[in-house]
Write a protein that holds these residues in place. Structure first.
Motif, PDB file in Angstrom:
ATOM      1  N   TRP A  13      -6.669  14.794  -3.022  1.00  0.00           N
ATOM      2  CA  TRP A  13      -5.878  13.578  -2.823  1.00  0.00           C
ATOM      3  C   TRP A  13      -4.484  13.934  -2.306  1.00  0.00           C
ATOM      4  O   TRP A  13      -3.953  13.284  -1.415  1.00  0.00           O
ATOM      5  N   ARG A  14      -3.863  14.978  -2.854  1.00  0.00           N
ATOM      6  CA  ARG A  14      -2.522  15.389  -2.421  1.00  0.00           C
ATOM      7  C   ARG A  14      -2.521  15.826  -0.952  1.00  0.00           C
ATOM      8  O   ARG A  14      -1.540  15.612  -0.244  1.00  0.00           O
ATOM      9  N   TYR A  22       0.549   9.008  -2.697  1.00  0.00           N
ATOM     10  CA  TYR A  22      -0.025   9.639  -3.885  1.00  0.00           C
ATOM     11  C   TYR A  22       0.592   9.051  -5.158  1.00  0.00           C
ATOM     12  O   TYR A  22      -0.125   8.752  -6.117  1.00  0.00           O
ATOM     13  N   HIS A  23       1.897   8.879  -5.151  1.00  0.00           N
ATOM     14  CA  HIS A  23       2.579   8.337  -6.333  1.00  0.00           C
ATOM     15  C   HIS A  23       2.032   6.964  -6.713  1.00  0.00           C
ATOM     16  O   HIS A  23       1.765   6.697  -7.890  1.00  0.00           O
ATOM     17  N   VAL A  24       1.850   6.088  -5.753  1.00  0.00           N
ATOM     18  CA  VAL A  24       1.349   4.740  -6.048  1.00  0.00           C
ATOM     19  C   VAL A  24      -0.152   4.765  -6.335  1.00  0.00           C
ATOM     20  O   VAL A  24      -0.604   4.275  -7.372  1.00  0.00           O
ATOM     21  N   LEU A  25      -0.928   5.323  -5.420  1.00  0.00           N
ATOM     22  CA  LEU A  25      -2.384   5.256  -5.524  1.00  0.00           C
ATOM     23  C   LEU A  25      -2.970   6.091  -6.662  1.00  0.00           C
ATOM     24  O   LEU A  25      -3.914   5.669  -7.322  1.00  0.00           O
ATOM     25  N   ARG A  26      -2.417   7.268  -6.909  1.00  0.00           N
ATOM     26  CA  ARG A  26      -3.025   8.168  -7.887  1.00  0.00           C
ATOM     27  C   ARG A  26      -2.261   8.255  -9.203  1.00  0.00           C
ATOM     28  O   ARG A  26      -2.808   8.668 -10.217  1.00  0.00           O
ATOM     29  N   GLU A  27      -0.960   7.896  -9.194  1.00  0.00           N
ATOM     30  CA  GLU A  27      -0.146   7.968 -10.410  1.00  0.00           C
ATOM     31  C   GLU A  27       0.280   6.585 -10.898  1.00  0.00           C
ATOM     32  O   GLU A  27       1.140   6.479 -11.759  1.00  0.00           O
ATOM     33  N   CYS A 101     -12.682   4.140  -5.251  1.00  0.00           N
ATOM     34  CA  CYS A 101     -12.045   5.450  -5.414  1.00  0.00           C
ATOM     35  C   CYS A 101     -11.095   5.513  -6.609  1.00  0.00           C
ATOM     36  O   CYS A 101     -10.443   6.526  -6.824  1.00  0.00           O
ATOM     37  N   ASP A 102     -11.003   4.422  -7.365  1.00  0.00           N
ATOM     38  CA  ASP A 102     -10.188   4.358  -8.576  1.00  0.00           C
ATOM     39  C   ASP A 102      -8.685   4.476  -8.298  1.00  0.00           C
ATOM     40  O   ASP A 102      -7.925   4.911  -9.141  1.00  0.00           O
ATOM     41  N   SER A 103      -8.264   4.098  -7.110  1.00  0.00           N
ATOM     42  CA  SER A 103      -6.838   4.134  -6.785  1.00  0.00           C
ATOM     43  C   SER A 103      -6.142   2.884  -7.301  1.00  0.00           C
ATOM     44  O   SER A 103      -6.696   1.778  -7.251  1.00  0.00           O
ATOM     45  N   HIS A 104      -4.908   3.063  -7.768  1.00  0.00           N
ATOM     46  CA  HIS A 104      -4.077   1.950  -8.228  1.00  0.00           C
ATOM     47  C   HIS A 104      -3.633   1.133  -7.022  1.00  0.00           C
ATOM     48  O   HIS A 104      -3.156   1.679  -6.031  1.00  0.00           O
ATOM     49  N   LEU A 105      -3.771  -0.195  -7.125  1.00  0.00           N
ATOM     50  CA  LEU A 105      -3.374  -1.095  -6.049  1.00  0.00           C
ATOM     51  C   LEU A 105      -2.163  -1.944  -6.434  1.00  0.00           C
ATOM     52  O   LEU A 105      -1.298  -2.202  -5.612  1.00  0.00           O
ATOM     53  N   GLY A 106      -2.124  -2.406  -7.669  1.00  0.00           N
ATOM     54  CA  GLY A 106      -1.065  -3.291  -8.139  1.00  0.00           C
ATOM     55  C   GLY A 106      -1.507  -3.986  -9.407  1.00  0.00           C
ATOM     56  O   GLY A 106      -2.217  -3.404 -10.227  1.00  0.00           O
ATOM     57  N   HIS A 107      -1.112  -5.254  -9.547  1.00  0.00           N
ATOM     58  CA  HIS A 107      -1.464  -6.042 -10.736  1.00  0.00           C
ATOM     59  C   HIS A 107      -1.861  -7.451 -10.318  1.00  0.00           C
ATOM     60  O   HIS A 107      -1.480  -7.919  -9.242  1.00  0.00           O
ATOM     61  N   ILE A 124       0.093  -6.710  -4.762  1.00  0.00           N
ATOM     62  CA  ILE A 124      -0.444  -5.432  -4.316  1.00  0.00           C
ATOM     63  C   ILE A 124       0.613  -4.634  -3.542  1.00  0.00           C
ATOM     64  O   ILE A 124       1.320  -5.184  -2.701  1.00  0.00           O
ATOM     65  N   ASN A 125       0.704  -3.355  -3.835  1.00  0.00           N
ATOM     66  CA  ASN A 125       1.621  -2.477  -3.114  1.00  0.00           C
ATOM     67  C   ASN A 125       1.157  -2.330  -1.661  1.00  0.00           C
ATOM     68  O   ASN A 125      -0.005  -1.990  -1.419  1.00  0.00           O
ATOM     69  N   SER A 126       2.057  -2.558  -0.708  1.00  0.00           N
ATOM     70  CA  SER A 126       1.719  -2.371   0.706  1.00  0.00           C
ATOM     71  C   SER A 126       1.192  -0.971   0.974  1.00  0.00           C
ATOM     72  O   SER A 126       0.259  -0.778   1.751  1.00  0.00           O
ATOM     73  N   ILE A 127       1.802   0.011   0.336  1.00  0.00           N
ATOM     74  CA  ILE A 127       1.457   1.406   0.591  1.00  0.00           C
ATOM     75  C   ILE A 127       0.037   1.743   0.156  1.00  0.00           C
ATOM     76  O   ILE A 127      -0.522   2.752   0.574  1.00  0.00           O
ATOM     77  N   SER A 128      -0.587   0.886  -0.632  1.00  0.00           N
ATOM     78  CA  SER A 128      -1.965   1.129  -1.052  1.00  0.00           C
ATOM     79  C   SER A 128      -2.972   0.507  -0.076  1.00  0.00           C
ATOM     80  O   SER A 128      -4.173   0.644  -0.270  1.00  0.00           O
TER      81      SER A 128
END
Length: 135
Positions: A13-14, A22-27, A101-107, A124-128
């Motif tokens: 992923w990195r 990476y910070h948004v999607l994976r953390e 893929c279990d990535s974080h999108l938002g709330h 939703i975060n644009s960066i995702s």
């Protein structure tokens, strides 16, 4: 889902994602309000997961919530997102993740009174996301 589930190591992923992605999607990070590339976008098209490419939202469900992030009232296919109770930061929220893929999108928030068919706001975060404009 039409795609096989994406499973990668954190190192993979990195290598694929920028540090901010990476910070948004994976953390489960959050981009700053009013800074994302899709916050005010009116382009017609399909919004896909930046990490795996699966379709998540369509522009016809995007609406102006003035919250600082792109807002949608429904995913294009409910099977493509996973909703998880989130009790971080001393709040009770519902996290939205990509089911592929279990990535974080938002709330997602419900019952805020927006004039939408669902009264849901998928914040939703644009960066995702990536936007695939319709031809």
């Amino acid at each position: 889902m039409t795609q096989p589930k994406v499973v990668k190591t954190e190192q993979e992923w990195r290598q694929q994602l920028t540090p901010a992605e990476y910070h948004v999607l994976r953390e489960s990070g959050t981009e700053r309000a009013f800074t994302g590339e899709y916050t005010d976008t009116k382009t017609a098209g399909v919004y896909r997961c930046r990490a795996c490419g699966i379709e998540l939202f369509r522009s016809d469900t995007k609406f102006e919530s003035h919250c600082g992030w792109p807002s949608f009232y429904a995913p294009s296919d409910a099977q493509n997102v996973v909703l998880i109770e989130d009790r971080t930061l001393g709040m009770r929220r519902v996290e939205v993740r990509c089911a592929n893929c279990d990535s974080h999108l938002g709330h997602v928030f419900h019952g805020e009174g927006y004039a939408t068919p669902t009264d849901d706001r998928y914040c939703i975060n644009s960066i995702s996301l990536t936007l695939e404009p319709t031809q």
